[in-house]
Scaffold this motif. Structure first.
Motif, PDB file in Angstrom:
ATOM      1  N   TRP B  41      22.060 -91.329   0.750  1.00 41.55           N
ATOM      2  CA  TRP B  41      23.389 -90.776   1.037  1.00 41.55           C
ATOM      3  C   TRP B  41      24.306 -90.838  -0.180  1.00 41.55           C
ATOM      4  CZ3 TRP B  41      25.290 -87.856   4.837  1.00 41.55           C
ATOM      5  CH2 TRP B  41      24.502 -87.709   5.981  1.00 41.55           C
ATOM      6  N   ASP B  95      14.053 -93.329  -0.454  1.00 44.32           N
ATOM      7  CA  ASP B  95      13.920 -91.886  -0.289  1.00 44.32           C
ATOM      8  C   ASP B  95      12.766 -91.667   0.694  1.00 44.32           C
ATOM      9  OD1 ASP B  95      14.224 -89.039  -2.130  1.00 44.32           O
ATOM     10  OD2 ASP B  95      12.422 -89.321  -0.928  1.00 44.32           O
ATOM     11  N   ASP B  98       9.350 -90.339  -0.648  1.00 45.06           N
ATOM     12  CA  ASP B  98       8.737 -91.287  -1.597  1.00 45.06           C
ATOM     13  C   ASP B  98       8.148 -92.489  -0.875  1.00 45.06           C
ATOM     14  OD1 ASP B  98       9.495 -89.663  -3.623  1.00 45.06           O
ATOM     15  OD2 ASP B  98      11.115 -90.932  -4.367  1.00 45.06           O
ATOM     16  N   LEU B 121      18.152 -87.604   5.810  1.00 42.80           N
ATOM     17  CA  LEU B 121      18.601 -86.388   5.138  1.00 42.80           C
ATOM     18  C   LEU B 121      17.484 -85.374   4.935  1.00 42.80           C
ATOM     19  CD1 LEU B 121      21.133 -87.943   2.653  1.00 42.80           C
ATOM     20  CD2 LEU B 121      21.621 -86.136   4.302  1.00 42.80           C
TER      21      LEU B 121
END
Lengths: 369, 147
Positions: B41, B95, B98, B121
């Motif tokens: 974020w 992430d 990842d 996200l």
């Protein structure tokens, strides 16, 4: 998490920062002069004069190129800390912009700026609150979009989200909408401004009122006229920007109060606590710099000191804008949709066009300084 | 056989869980489930340059709180359905793509995830394309149940 220590943290900034500085150096020293001389469609300097592709827009475009093409959509770990300094550069630039004014000059345009900004900020927020209800949007989406469209785009959304219990998906869609709309206006506005022969004063007032993100207001003004001096687009646009930034806590309070009024488990919100947590302190730096300029401590207009300061300012903004471009992920913006997109487009276009009409009708070509 | 289920809190999540459990039972496999707490974020809102530290930290803490709440709810739903199947429940920040890729490379035979995979996200990105492009193991994509 690994603790790098102070030296390690500074070292981690170097690679990304070097890329940002190096990029700006190449753009300012080689690319922009070449573009000024390049003949396109039989016209010398067409790229700069018609498309406004000066080093400011090139900085943003290059940052976007890095993120979206060269880095494959993600700032790599080695550059991450360096690119994080973007915020520092732009805030420093804004503080330095305070040197373009004296208090008597600010007073001359301050009244117009305050009237226009307050009317547009709260007018847009109220319009979005109404529009959200009409479109059947969730109250937290409506509240986030009201703040984002009303005052300072992504920053206002960030400031408002916790207070209105924004959901991650809605917030992501809202931010993508605001960013996408802002980028579009950033590239279109200088072209429109030149087409309508707007003066620097009119252009600064228009984009300061009509563009959603304050970073994009700065970039757009500099794309229209890249000079840092009293009476330029950025000098006027920044007055509008600062008034807007000061409005953030008040807008957050207004919208948060609206949100909780309609919730069963209402929470108490106080303007004092919102002012304490959301007031952008760097604005005080800007005012401090204006005070120094008013007292002639940093030299009179045309002095070596001011000349040097404006040159540094150009570099500081340019470096920051390379970073700002690198935070624009085109794929994320393309994913914008749903009610935030509909609200954002309707409110954004209305504000942008209405601001233009008001500027053309009421703001004279001649600026106050 | 070892299966890794990437947990999602999106619309297709439930069917992916059911499919992973069905395959694990059929094959007598170990089923590990991974929930990634999206920690991007800060970068996503990197365009915000004027917020003060308090405002920004307040926002990031709020998002972290929502992520942790989603992790707890998703984990509870998974554990209720898994029953006595052997395996671990893993939670990791970072992430999303990842972290999933990094875990999938730890000797798993099959990675199961919903399609679209909208954790955090990734709702704005294309996690499935990225994960299948250079997946370290076989990948099973599960569509949401038809409405």
């Amino acid at each position: 998490m690994e603790d790098k220590g102070l030296f390690g943290k500074i070292l981690a900034i170097v690679p990304g920062l070097a890329v940002m500085i190096g990029t700006l150096y190449v753009l300012r020293v080689y690319v922009e002069p070449w573009m000024k001389d390049a003949v396109v469609f039989g016209s010398k300097g067409w790229l700069v004069q018609v498309l406004s592709l000066n080093y400011i827009l090139l900085s943003i475009l290059t940052g976007m190129f890095y993120r979206n093409i060269l880095f494959g959509g993600k700032i790599p770990a080695w550059a991450e800390e360096g690119f994080r300094t973007t915020r520092l550069f732009i805030k420093t630039g804004v503080i330095m912009l305070g040197s373009l004014y004296t208090f008597d000059k600010l007073l001359k345009v301050g009244g117009v700026a305050i009237t226009l900004i307050v009317a547009f900020v709260f007018g847009t927020a109220i319009f979005v609150l109404w529009l959200g209800k009409r479109l059947g949007a969730d109250r937290s989406v409506t509240a986030t979009m009201a703040a984002a469209c009303g005052v300072c785009g992504v920053s206002a959304a960030v400031a408002t989200a916790p207070g209105v219990r924004a959901k991650p998906v809605d917030l992501a869609l809202s931010i993508a909408t605001i960013l996408g709309f802002g980028i579009m206006t950033m590239f279109v506005s200088p072209f429109v401004g030149k087409m309508l022969s707007l003066s620097d004063y009119q252009f600064g007032a228009w984009v300061g009122t009509g563009i959603l993100n304050s970073g994009q207001v700065l970039a757009t003004c500099l794309a229209f006229n890249p000079n840092f001096a009293p009476g330029t687009a950025v000098a006027y646009g920044e007055i509008w920007n600062v008034v807007r930034v000061i409005c953030i806590p008040f807008v957050v309070f207004f919208i948060t109060a609206w949100y909780w009024k309609g919730e069963a488990d209402a929470e108490h919100v106080s303007l004092g606590s919102i002012l304490a947590s959301k007031f952008p302190i760097f604005v005080l730096g800007f005012i401090g710099m204006t005070a120094l300029s008013s007292l002639h401590i940093i030299g009179a207009e045309g002095s070596e000191t001011l000349h040097l300061m404006r040159d540094v300012m150009a570099w500081v903004f340019g470096i920051g804008l390379v970073g700002l471009g690198a935070y624009i992920d085109v794929r994320e913006i393309k994913a914008a949709g749903g009610k935030p997109l509909r609200i954002g487009l309707i409110a954004g276009v209305t504000k942008y066009v209405l601001a233009m009409i008001i500027i053309l009708a009421f703001i004279p070509k001649e600026g106050a300084f | 056989m070892k299966l890794l289920l990437a947990l999602d809190d999106g619309p297709g999540a439930r069917r992916a869980v059911d499919e992973a459990i069905r395959i694990a039972r059929q094959q007598g496999a170990t089923l590990d489930a991974l929930f990634v707490i999206d920690a991007t974020w800060d970068v996503f809102t990197g365009h915000d340059w004027l917020s003060g530290c308090n405002s920004r930290i307040g926002f990031l803490e709020y998002m972290q709180g929502l992520e942790e709440k989603a992790a707890a709810e998703t984990a509870r739903a998974f554990l209720e359905r898994r029953g006595d199947l052997p395996g671990e429940l893993l939670t990791a920040p970072g992430d999303v793509v990842d972290v999933v890729r990094e875990h999938a490379a730890r000797g798993y035979d099959l990675l199961v995830l919903s399609n679209p995979f909208t954790r955090g996200l990734e709702v704005m990105r294309d996690a499935v394309a990225k994960l299948t492009r250079d997946a370290p193991c076989d990948v099973l994509l599960v569509r949401p149940a038809p409405e």
